[in-house]
Scaffold this motif. Structure first.
Motif, PDB file in Angstrom:
ATOM      1  N   ASN A 103      -8.079  62.951  26.726  1.00  0.00           N
ATOM      2  CA  ASN A 103      -7.910  62.873  25.277  1.00  0.00           C
ATOM      3  C   ASN A 103      -6.497  63.211  24.828  1.00  0.00           C
ATOM      4  OD1 ASN A 103     -10.558  62.033  24.745  1.00  0.00           O
ATOM      5  ND2 ASN A 103     -11.298  64.141  24.695  1.00  0.00           N
ATOM      6  N   ASN A 104      -5.952  64.334  25.282  1.00  0.00           N
ATOM      7  CA  ASN A 104      -4.610  64.740  24.871  1.00  0.00           C
ATOM      8  C   ASN A 104      -3.642  64.514  26.040  1.00  0.00           C
ATOM      9  OD1 ASN A 104      -2.279  65.921  23.882  1.00  0.00           O
ATOM     10  ND2 ASN A 104      -3.383  67.580  22.869  1.00  0.00           N
ATOM     11  N   GLN A 105      -3.169  63.288  26.129  1.00  0.00           N
ATOM     12  CA  GLN A 105      -2.344  62.885  27.265  1.00  0.00           C
ATOM     13  C   GLN A 105      -1.005  63.618  27.298  1.00  0.00           C
ATOM     14  OE1 GLN A 105      -2.360  58.641  26.664  1.00  0.00           O
ATOM     15  NE2 GLN A 105      -4.436  58.457  27.454  1.00  0.00           N
ATOM     16  N   LYS A 106      -0.393  63.830  26.152  1.00  0.00           N
ATOM     17  CA  LYS A 106       0.900  64.517  26.110  1.00  0.00           C
ATOM     18  C   LYS A 106       0.757  65.953  26.643  1.00  0.00           C
ATOM     19  CE  LYS A 106       4.756  65.612  23.050  1.00  0.00           C
ATOM     20  NZ  LYS A 106       5.276  65.519  21.687  1.00  0.00           N
ATOM     21  N   GLU A 107      -0.296  66.652  26.229  1.00  0.00           N
ATOM     22  CA  GLU A 107      -0.522  68.017  26.713  1.00  0.00           C
ATOM     23  C   GLU A 107      -0.804  68.042  28.213  1.00  0.00           C
ATOM     24  OE1 GLU A 107       0.020  70.994  25.191  1.00  0.00           O
ATOM     25  OE2 GLU A 107       0.887  69.672  23.685  1.00  0.00           O
ATOM     26  N   MET A 108      -1.523  67.040  28.710  1.00  0.00           N
ATOM     27  CA  MET A 108      -1.810  66.980  30.142  1.00  0.00           C
ATOM     28  C   MET A 108      -0.518  66.777  30.933  1.00  0.00           C
ATOM     29  SD  MET A 108      -3.669  67.310  32.750  1.00  0.00           S
ATOM     30  CE  MET A 108      -5.252  67.571  31.967  1.00  0.00           C
ATOM     31  N   ILE A 109       0.374  65.943  30.430  1.00  0.00           N
ATOM     32  CA  ILE A 109       1.652  65.737  31.124  1.00  0.00           C
ATOM     33  C   ILE A 109       2.464  67.034  31.120  1.00  0.00           C
ATOM     34  CG2 ILE A 109       3.823  64.453  31.106  1.00  0.00           C
ATOM     35  CD1 ILE A 109       2.166  62.028  30.080  1.00  0.00           C
ATOM     36  N   LYS A 110       2.394  67.793  30.030  1.00  0.00           N
ATOM     37  CA  LYS A 110       3.068  69.105  29.986  1.00  0.00           C
ATOM     38  C   LYS A 110       2.453  70.054  31.015  1.00  0.00           C
ATOM     39  CE  LYS A 110       4.581  69.186  25.160  1.00  0.00           C
ATOM     40  NZ  LYS A 110       4.358  69.818  23.848  1.00  0.00           N
ATOM     41  N   GLU A 111       1.131  69.988  31.181  1.00  0.00           N
ATOM     42  CA  GLU A 111       0.447  70.821  32.179  1.00  0.00           C
ATOM     43  C   GLU A 111       0.877  70.435  33.591  1.00  0.00           C
ATOM     44  OE1 GLU A 111      -2.263  73.507  32.557  1.00  0.00           O
ATOM     45  OE2 GLU A 111      -0.742  73.801  31.038  1.00  0.00           O
ATOM     46  N   ILE A 112       1.010  69.148  33.826  1.00  0.00           N
ATOM     47  CA  ILE A 112       1.473  68.680  35.135  1.00  0.00           C
ATOM     48  C   ILE A 112       2.865  69.235  35.396  1.00  0.00           C
ATOM     49  CG2 ILE A 112       2.174  66.643  36.464  1.00  0.00           C
ATOM     50  CD1 ILE A 112      -0.139  65.138  34.981  1.00  0.00           C
ATOM     51  N   LYS A 113       3.726  69.180  34.390  1.00  0.00           N
ATOM     52  CA  LYS A 113       5.095  69.706  34.520  1.00  0.00           C
ATOM     53  C   LYS A 113       5.053  71.210  34.819  1.00  0.00           C
ATOM     54  CE  LYS A 113       9.555  69.903  32.219  1.00  0.00           C
ATOM     55  NZ  LYS A 113       9.857  71.123  31.497  1.00  0.00           N
ATOM     56  N   ARG A 114       4.143  71.919  34.173  1.00  0.00           N
ATOM     57  CA  ARG A 114       4.034  73.369  34.354  1.00  0.00           C
ATOM     58  C   ARG A 114       3.674  73.738  35.792  1.00  0.00           C
ATOM     59  NH1 ARG A 114       0.160  76.948  34.907  1.00  0.00           N
ATOM     60  NH2 ARG A 114      -1.542  75.514  34.453  1.00  0.00           N
ATOM     61  N   VAL A 115       2.768  72.979  36.416  1.00  0.00           N
ATOM     62  CA  VAL A 115       2.273  73.372  37.738  1.00  0.00           C
ATOM     63  C   VAL A 115       3.182  72.956  38.891  1.00  0.00           C
ATOM     64  CG1 VAL A 115      -0.132  73.451  36.980  1.00  0.00           C
ATOM     65  CG2 VAL A 115       0.732  71.395  38.137  1.00  0.00           C
ATOM     66  N   ILE A 116       4.169  72.094  38.650  1.00  0.00           N
ATOM     67  CA  ILE A 116       5.058  71.728  39.760  1.00  0.00           C
ATOM     68  C   ILE A 116       6.269  72.651  39.810  1.00  0.00           C
ATOM     69  CG2 ILE A 116       4.318  69.318  39.925  1.00  0.00           C
ATOM     70  CD1 ILE A 116       6.912  68.523  38.491  1.00  0.00           C
ATOM     71  N   LYS A 117       6.747  72.853  41.030  1.00  0.00           N
ATOM     72  CA  LYS A 117       7.916  73.703  41.251  1.00  0.00           C
ATOM     73  C   LYS A 117       9.156  73.082  40.603  1.00  0.00           C
ATOM     74  CE  LYS A 117       6.097  75.434  45.613  1.00  0.00           C
ATOM     75  NZ  LYS A 117       6.264  75.477  47.078  1.00  0.00           N
ATOM     76  N   LYS A 118      10.205  73.903  40.474  1.00  0.00           N
ATOM     77  CA  LYS A 118      11.453  73.431  39.853  1.00  0.00           C
ATOM     78  C   LYS A 118      11.988  72.162  40.503  1.00  0.00           C
ATOM     79  CE  LYS A 118      13.292  77.529  37.668  1.00  0.00           C
ATOM     80  NZ  LYS A 118      12.844  78.838  38.084  1.00  0.00           N
ATOM     81  N   ASP A 119      11.855  72.088  41.825  1.00  0.00           N
ATOM     82  CA  ASP A 119      12.332  70.896  42.534  1.00  0.00           C
ATOM     83  C   ASP A 119      11.175  69.976  42.933  1.00  0.00           C
ATOM     84  OD1 ASP A 119      11.219  72.599  44.382  1.00  0.00           O
ATOM     85  OD2 ASP A 119      12.782  72.323  45.891  1.00  0.00           O
ATOM     86  N   GLY A 120      10.019  70.193  42.298  1.00  0.00           N
ATOM     87  CA  GLY A 120       8.836  69.396  42.606  1.00  0.00           C
ATOM     88  C   GLY A 120       8.832  68.046  41.912  1.00  0.00           C
ATOM     89  N   ARG A 121       7.826  67.272  42.258  1.00  0.00           N
ATOM     90  CA  ARG A 121       7.679  65.949  41.674  1.00  0.00           C
ATOM     91  C   ARG A 121       6.244  65.757  41.206  1.00  0.00           C
ATOM     92  NH1 ARG A 121      10.023  61.569  45.773  1.00  0.00           N
ATOM     93  NH2 ARG A 121      11.296  60.813  44.089  1.00  0.00           N
ATOM     94  N   ALA A 122       6.103  64.816  40.301  1.00  0.00           N
ATOM     95  CA  ALA A 122       4.769  64.406  39.863  1.00  0.00           C
ATOM     96  C   ALA A 122       4.689  62.895  40.016  1.00  0.00           C
ATOM     97  CB  ALA A 122       4.530  64.813  38.415  1.00  0.00           C
ATOM     98  N   PHE A 123       3.478  62.417  40.235  1.00  0.00           N
ATOM     99  CA  PHE A 123       3.255  60.986  40.386  1.00  0.00           C
ATOM    100  C   PHE A 123       1.996  60.641  39.610  1.00  0.00           C
ATOM    101  CE2 PHE A 123       1.780  57.333  43.186  1.00  0.00           C
ATOM    102  CZ  PHE A 123       2.756  56.444  42.752  1.00  0.00           C
ATOM    103  N   ILE A 124       2.152  59.804  38.603  1.00  0.00           N
ATOM    104  CA  ILE A 124       1.024  59.387  37.769  1.00  0.00           C
ATOM    105  C   ILE A 124       0.829  57.888  37.966  1.00  0.00           C
ATOM    106  CG2 ILE A 124       0.097  59.201  35.430  1.00  0.00           C
ATOM    107  CD1 ILE A 124       1.876  61.597  34.663  1.00  0.00           C
ATOM    108  N   VAL A 125      -0.387  57.503  38.326  1.00  0.00           N
ATOM    109  CA  VAL A 125      -0.730  56.095  38.527  1.00  0.00           C
ATOM    110  C   VAL A 125      -1.673  55.664  37.416  1.00  0.00           C
ATOM    111  CG1 VAL A 125      -1.876  54.441  40.064  1.00  0.00           C
ATOM    112  CG2 VAL A 125      -0.483  56.298  41.035  1.00  0.00           C
ATOM    113  N   GLU A 126      -1.373  54.525  36.840  1.00  0.00           N
ATOM    114  CA  GLU A 126      -2.229  53.942  35.813  1.00  0.00           C
ATOM    115  C   GLU A 126      -2.334  52.434  36.015  1.00  0.00           C
ATOM    116  OE1 GLU A 126      -4.366  54.767  33.491  1.00  0.00           O
ATOM    117  OE2 GLU A 126      -4.143  56.878  33.995  1.00  0.00           O
ATOM    118  N   PHE A 127      -3.230  51.831  35.266  1.00  0.00           N
ATOM    119  CA  PHE A 127      -3.444  50.384  35.346  1.00  0.00           C
ATOM    120  C   PHE A 127      -2.460  49.659  34.436  1.00  0.00           C
ATOM    121  CE2 PHE A 127      -7.447  52.206  36.650  1.00  0.00           C
ATOM    122  CZ  PHE A 127      -7.792  51.418  37.740  1.00  0.00           C
ATOM    123  N   HIS A 128      -1.986  48.499  34.911  1.00  0.00           N
ATOM    124  CA  HIS A 128      -1.135  47.664  34.064  1.00  0.00           C
ATOM    125  C   HIS A 128      -1.872  47.376  32.764  1.00  0.00           C
ATOM    126  CE1 HIS A 128       1.941  46.963  37.054  1.00  0.00           C
ATOM    127  NE2 HIS A 128       1.043  46.548  37.933  1.00  0.00           N
TER     128      HIS A 128
END
Length: 187
Positions: free
Chosen positions: A115-140
């Protein structure tokens, strides 16, 4: 295995989906290796988590909201002897991990359900290390052989914009195939 899990397994582990996502090769391309910690958000049947737990001897967090999926992940953990796989319940909008825990956080075809996609992306950013990466896959955001209704899909431009708004500095888009694209994010 209950009917819900059977249905999800059939959907999430279809040959076409596995071929397009290429979990092992994708993790390798993202630089995931032994000693790293992975956070798989919306892990489902563990398509990525199970492979990650074989690549790295460190903790692999398989997060999901479904008790049925978590129970299935526990069974797979035992069956495959994946002692480092940690199925974890998600309740609400906060991920149950401490800040800067993961080297890599992935969310594969799940964000369109949030529902709240922007907040979820912020949560993803929070849980990764400073030099970490995130990978989000979605449908075209067009008709494809499989995927959610068009009304639920997230255009890649919108996902890139949301990611930048959430504070990700570097964003790279990759085309995974006819059905899906991925966004690689760095702090």
């Amino acid at each position: 295995m209950n009917i819900f899990v059977e249905k999800m397994k059939s959907k999430l582990e279809s040959e076409d989906r596995i071929n397009e996502l290429s979990p092992k090769e994708t993790l390798e391309k993202l630089g995931f290796k032994d000693g790293m910690i992975l956070c798989d958000i919306g892990a489902g049947t563990g398509l990525f988590s199970n492979i990650a737990a074989k690549i790295s001897s460190n903790s692999i967090y398989a997060l999901d909201i479904s008790d049925d999926m978590l129970e299935y992940l526990e069974e797979k953990k035992k069956e495959l002897s994946l002692s480092n796989l940690i199925p974890t319940k998600v309740a609400g909008d906060t991920l149950p991990l401490e800040s800067e825990k993961a080297d890599l956080a992935i969310m594969v075809t799940v964000l369109h359900e949030v529902n709240n996609q922007k907040e979820m992306i912020k949560e993803i950013k929070r849980v990764i290390k400073k030099d970490g990466r995130a990978f989000i896959v979605e449908f075209h955001n067009r008709e494809t052989p499989f995927g959610p209704p068009l009304s639920r899909r997230i255009d890649s431009k919108d996902l890139i914009s949301l990611s930048k708004e959430a504070g990700f500095a570097k964003v790279e888009e990759i085309n995974l195939g006819i059905n899906m694209y991925g966004i690689i994010l760095e702090k």
